[in-house]
Design an enzyme around this catalytic site. Structure first.
Site: not given
Ligand code: ZN
Length: 334
Positions: A234, A236, A267
């Protein structure tokens, strides 16, 4: 003209190396999954509250475009995330699509009980390897979250439901509050989650600090610990490296990646952080190397346009939508 000739010569040499001798590509998986997390990670980070009907339309179109794994929301208290207050309804809709793996994020046992009630296919318990981020985000230490995993596993087993449990180790490459997060601590917590009953584990670069070399090093270790139970990366795109990081993990054989349509998100604890890698861009990375994702890229690009229209004024990112598919890929598809 000499440099150009030199370059051509080099290209010819590289092309003549048989694929099996090319260690860079030797571990590429045959298939890869682009798990859509825009409805959770994306929508939780923006002000617009997308109506339930539009979330369901997004899921239906993503499914029609070939996506088979979608994180549909999060079972957190609605006062904390009003954008995701309708997660139970959205999950109920997702469960009507045959063959779709519908996942939800659960911050604790209470959320897990709601996921079990809704027959989610998968629930993901996030754990922040950064002690400081964990306290700010969840008001718990990372080891408290490991204890919560133990309680969630007991609840799942007692329920008789099929819901899988994933432990997602976040801030795996550092965090905006604490700074450095040691790989040894990330791996210790990953092992602890497995020992506490997680069916599988994943790693997240929550704030976008990773680079391809760091990904290779940490994911290699993670794969040694978790083996087949290591399931997802995952990333960003805060520093523009998400796709490079995906490729680094793909080279190790990792075959599932989270992504957010149009790169929606960020975030709350990382000012200036970007959303996940854009789903449509991420899907092109394995596809360009012949790794099957099952995704109809033109259909996903059309969905991107629709969702971006619903989120007027919100930040989006991505590159493939501007130029379209490379001609080389269009030829492969035809
Ligand atoms: Zn995330």
């Amino acid at each position: 003209m000499l440099p150009k000739l030199h370059l051509m010569f080099q290209v010819e040499i590289i092309d003549s190396v048989p694929m099996s001798h090319n260690t860079l590509l030797s571990a590429l998986p045959a298939q890869a999954v682009v798990r859509e997390v825009g409805l959770r990670d994306g929508l939780q980070s923006i002000a617009t509250v997308l109506p339930t009907e539009r979330k369901c339309a997004w899921i239906a179109d993503a499914f029609a475009a070939g996506q088979r794994e979608i994180e549909v929301g999060s079972f957190v208290p609605p006062r904390l995330l009003p954008q995701l207050a309708d997660t139970a309804e959205v999950l109920a809709f997702a469960k009507t699509l045959p063959g779709l793996t519908a996942s939800v994020l659960v911050p604790n046992l209470k959320g897990a009980e709601r996921a079990l009630d809704g027959d989610a296919d998968l629930m993901i318990l996030p754990l922040s390897a950064s002690h400081a981020h964990s306290l700010a985000n969840l008001r718990k230490t990372p080891d408290d979250v490991v204890d919560e995993m133990r309680r969630i596993r007991a609840a799942r087993d007692a329920s008789g439901k099929q819901t899988l449990i994933e432990g997602g180790v976040g801030t795996a490459f550092g965090c905006t509050i604490q700074g450095e997060v040691k790989h040894s601590e990330v791996l210790r917590l990953m092992q602890a989650l497995l020992d506490a009953g997680a069916d599988r584990v994943s790693l997240a670069d929550t704030v976008g600090y990773a680079d391809p070399v760091a990904v290779s090093r940490l994911f290699e270790q993670a794969l040694k610990i978790a083996g087949d139970r290591f399931c997802c990366g995952h990333f960003h795109d805060t520093r523009g490296l998400a796709l490079a990081n995906v490729f680094a993990a793909l080279q190790l054989g990792v075959a599932r990646f989270d992504a957010s349509l149009a790169g929606i998100g960020g975030c709350p604890h990382a000012p200036g952080a970007s959303g996940n890698a854009a789903s449509e861009d991420l899907a092109e990375v394995p596809a360009a190397r012949g790794v099957d994702t099952g995704i109809d890229l033109p259909a996903l690009l059309a969905l991107r346009q629709k969702v971006v229209g619903w989120l007027a004024g919100e930040p989006t990112s991505g590159t493939l939508w501007r130029a379209g598919l490379p001609k080389t890929m269009a030829a492969v598809a035809a």
